[in-house]
Design a protein around this motif. Structure first.
Motif, PDB file in Angstrom:
ATOM      1  N   HIS A  58       2.786 -28.754  26.150  1.00 31.08           N
ATOM      2  CA  HIS A  58       2.701 -28.375  27.565  1.00 31.08           C
ATOM      3  C   HIS A  58       1.683 -27.323  27.762  1.00 31.08           C
ATOM      4  CE1 HIS A  58       6.236 -29.844  29.734  1.00 31.08           C
ATOM      5  NE2 HIS A  58       6.182 -30.823  28.858  1.00 31.08           N
ATOM      6  N   ALA A  59       1.594 -26.487  26.793  1.00 37.62           N
ATOM      7  CA  ALA A  59       0.570 -25.318  26.821  1.00 37.62           C
ATOM      8  C   ALA A  59      -0.725 -25.787  26.587  1.00 37.62           C
ATOM      9  CB  ALA A  59       1.305 -24.368  25.716  1.00 37.62           C
ATOM     10  N   PHE A  60      -0.689 -26.723  25.799  1.00 43.14           N
ATOM     11  CA  PHE A  60      -2.101 -27.370  25.467  1.00 43.14           C
ATOM     12  C   PHE A  60      -2.637 -27.928  26.564  1.00 43.14           C
ATOM     13  CE2 PHE A  60      -4.298 -31.296  23.759  1.00 43.14           C
ATOM     14  CZ  PHE A  60      -5.683 -30.580  23.253  1.00 43.14           C
ATOM     15  N   TYR A  61      -2.029 -28.812  27.244  1.00 42.15           N
ATOM     16  CA  TYR A  61      -2.753 -29.333  28.570  1.00 42.15           C
ATOM     17  C   TYR A  61      -2.808 -28.387  29.780  1.00 42.15           C
ATOM     18  CZ  TYR A  61      -3.215 -33.911  26.204  1.00 42.15           C
ATOM     19  OH  TYR A  61      -3.629 -34.929  25.452  1.00 42.15           O
ATOM     20  N   ILE A  62      -1.819 -27.576  29.828  1.00 43.03           N
ATOM     21  CA  ILE A  62      -2.028 -26.687  30.875  1.00 43.03           C
ATOM     22  C   ILE A  62      -3.206 -25.739  30.786  1.00 43.03           C
ATOM     23  CG2 ILE A  62      -0.996 -24.407  31.708  1.00 43.03           C
ATOM     24  CD1 ILE A  62       0.518 -26.421  32.731  1.00 43.03           C
ATOM     25  N   GLY A  63      -3.701 -25.587  29.379  1.00 44.88           N
ATOM     26  CA  GLY A  63      -4.763 -24.812  29.097  1.00 44.88           C
ATOM     27  C   GLY A  63      -6.006 -25.753  29.456  1.00 44.88           C
ATOM     28  N   LEU A  64      -6.121 -26.758  29.054  1.00 44.86           N
ATOM     29  CA  LEU A  64      -7.033 -27.887  29.306  1.00 44.86           C
ATOM     30  C   LEU A  64      -7.624 -28.052  30.958  1.00 44.86           C
ATOM     31  CD1 LEU A  64      -6.649 -30.667  26.662  1.00 44.86           C
ATOM     32  CD2 LEU A  64      -8.423 -28.642  26.677  1.00 44.86           C
ATOM     33  N   GLY A  84      -5.705 -20.304  31.378  1.00 45.83           N
ATOM     34  CA  GLY A  84      -6.070 -20.921  30.045  1.00 45.83           C
ATOM     35  C   GLY A  84      -6.142 -20.196  28.780  1.00 45.83           C
ATOM     36  N   LYS A  85      -6.582 -19.132  28.751  1.00 42.58           N
ATOM     37  CA  LYS A  85      -6.619 -18.100  27.634  1.00 42.58           C
ATOM     38  C   LYS A  85      -5.243 -17.884  27.303  1.00 42.58           C
ATOM     39  CE  LYS A  85     -10.494 -15.346  29.059  1.00 42.58           C
ATOM     40  NZ  LYS A  85     -11.317 -13.903  29.536  1.00 42.58           N
ATOM     41  N   GLY A  86      -4.452 -17.760  28.064  1.00 40.81           N
ATOM     42  CA  GLY A  86      -2.769 -17.534  27.806  1.00 40.81           C
ATOM     43  C   GLY A  86      -2.449 -18.750  26.931  1.00 40.81           C
ATOM     44  N   SER A  87      -2.771 -19.998  27.088  1.00 41.95           N
ATOM     45  CA  SER A  87      -2.386 -21.222  26.385  1.00 41.95           C
ATOM     46  C   SER A  87      -3.387 -21.195  25.178  1.00 41.95           C
ATOM     47  CB  SER A  87      -2.989 -22.373  27.227  1.00 41.95           C
ATOM     48  OG  SER A  87      -2.005 -22.526  28.389  1.00 41.95           O
ATOM     49  N   LYS A  88      -4.397 -20.816  25.139  1.00 42.08           N
ATOM     50  CA  LYS A  88      -5.277 -20.578  23.952  1.00 42.08           C
ATOM     51  C   LYS A  88      -4.525 -19.915  22.885  1.00 42.08           C
ATOM     52  CE  LYS A  88      -8.571 -17.990  23.191  1.00 42.08           C
ATOM     53  NZ  LYS A  88      -9.795 -17.347  23.459  1.00 42.08           N
ATOM     54  N   LEU A  89      -4.232 -18.734  23.201  1.00 48.07           N
ATOM     55  CA  LEU A  89      -3.545 -17.648  22.301  1.00 48.07           C
ATOM     56  C   LEU A  89      -2.252 -18.178  21.826  1.00 48.07           C
ATOM     57  CD1 LEU A  89      -4.386 -14.210  24.367  1.00 48.07           C
ATOM     58  CD2 LEU A  89      -5.283 -15.240  22.346  1.00 48.07           C
ATOM     59  N   ALA A  90      -1.590 -18.924  22.587  1.00 41.80           N
ATOM     60  CA  ALA A  90      -0.406 -19.479  22.243  1.00 41.80           C
ATOM     61  C   ALA A  90      -0.536 -20.797  21.087  1.00 41.80           C
ATOM     62  CB  ALA A  90       0.415 -20.435  23.321  1.00 41.80           C
ATOM     63  N   LEU A  91      -1.551 -21.438  21.370  1.00 46.43           N
ATOM     64  CA  LEU A  91      -1.967 -22.489  20.470  1.00 46.43           C
ATOM     65  C   LEU A  91      -2.637 -21.833  19.112  1.00 46.43           C
ATOM     66  CD1 LEU A  91      -1.740 -25.700  20.512  1.00 46.43           C
ATOM     67  CD2 LEU A  91      -1.363 -24.417  22.815  1.00 46.43           C
ATOM     68  N   ASN A 104      -6.699 -28.524  15.790  1.00 44.90           N
ATOM     69  CA  ASN A 104      -7.729 -29.423  16.450  1.00 44.90           C
ATOM     70  C   ASN A 104      -7.394 -28.940  18.238  1.00 44.90           C
ATOM     71  OD1 ASN A 104      -5.081 -31.168  16.361  1.00 44.90           O
ATOM     72  ND2 ASN A 104      -6.346 -32.207  17.982  1.00 44.90           N
ATOM     73  N   LYS A 105      -6.235 -28.790  18.457  1.00 43.88           N
ATOM     74  CA  LYS A 105      -5.848 -28.236  19.926  1.00 43.88           C
ATOM     75  C   LYS A 105      -6.274 -26.923  20.240  1.00 43.88           C
ATOM     76  CE  LYS A 105      -1.862 -31.041  19.559  1.00 43.88           C
ATOM     77  NZ  LYS A 105      -1.903 -31.728  18.459  1.00 43.88           N
ATOM     78  N   TRP A 106      -6.265 -26.221  19.248  1.00 33.86           N
ATOM     79  CA  TRP A 106      -6.810 -24.564  19.462  1.00 33.86           C
ATOM     80  C   TRP A 106      -8.306 -24.568  19.643  1.00 33.86           C
ATOM     81  CZ3 TRP A 106      -8.235 -21.320  14.982  1.00 33.86           C
ATOM     82  CH2 TRP A 106      -8.753 -20.022  15.248  1.00 33.86           C
TER      83      TRP A 106
END
Length: 200
Positions: A58-64, A84-91, A104-106
């Motif tokens: 979910h975080a990955f696609y929320i970020g994209l 998006g940055k929040g999702s990136k940091l989570a990944l 690869n997602k990060w």
């Protein structure tokens, strides 16, 4: 009945809006992606099923989706960039626990953020890293996705030849992924037939 379930079950609402957002993003339907990510995030703000916020995919696609919206809706650019940055940091944290599953997602989120920040050389580098990592770790569908998003990036930069190359490679990988899935289905189906014959 379905509407009644959605109205009373926050988890069902999150899954529903996430799937609609995901589908809109995959088919590049801007309005649908924006509408459903906002509804998804509203469910989280309301306190429903917060566990989903920590869900990697979910975080990955929320970020994209967030980085895409940041580029397309300039009046809300900073808000979407922050999301998006929040999702990136989570990944990035998940990558530290499992490089195989999440690297690869990060990288792809890094590429999309660099695209938003007009750091085009960095974006190119991260698209390449995302593609290479997905290929190394056997995520064919995410290799396809990285090629596809890279193709949109190159198209917007006016690099038509590179964009066409990436779109063709994305198409090839998506076909390969579908073929793998179909073969896997046939194998499972045949296995079930064998088990049934043995038990009969």
């Amino acid at each position: 009945e379905g509407h009644a379930i959605l109205a009373t079950n926050k988890t069902a609402m999150l899954v529903h809006y996430y799937q609609r957002m995901y589908t809109s993003f995959i088919f590049r339907f801007y309005d649908g992606a924006k509408e459903n990510i906002e509804k998804y995030l509203a469910c989280i703000v309301d306190g429903g099923a917060n566990l989903f916020l920590a869900h990697a995919f979910h975080a990955f696609y929320i970020g994209l989706v967030s980085f895409w919206l940041a580029r397309k809706s300039r009046e809300q650019e900073q808000g979407w960039c922050q999301r998006g940055k929040g999702s990136k940091l989570a990944l990035k944290k998940w990558t530290e626990s499992s490089q195989w599953s999440f690297e690869n997602k990060w990288y792809l989120l890094e590429a999309e953020e660099s695209f938003c920040n007009h750091d085009y050389d960095m974006a190119k580098s991260y698209y390449e890293k995302a593609i290479a990592s997905a290929k190394t770790h056997k995520f064919v569908h995410e290799e396809a996705l990285a090629y596809e998003l890279g193709a949109h990036f190159y198209l917007e930069q006016g690099e038509t030849d590179k964009s066409v190359e990436y779109f063709l490679l994305a198409h090839e990988r998506y076909q390969q992924w579908v073929s793998i899935k179909v073969d896997s289905f046939h194998m499972c189906f045949n296995l079930l037939l064998i088990i049934e014959l043995i038990l009969c």
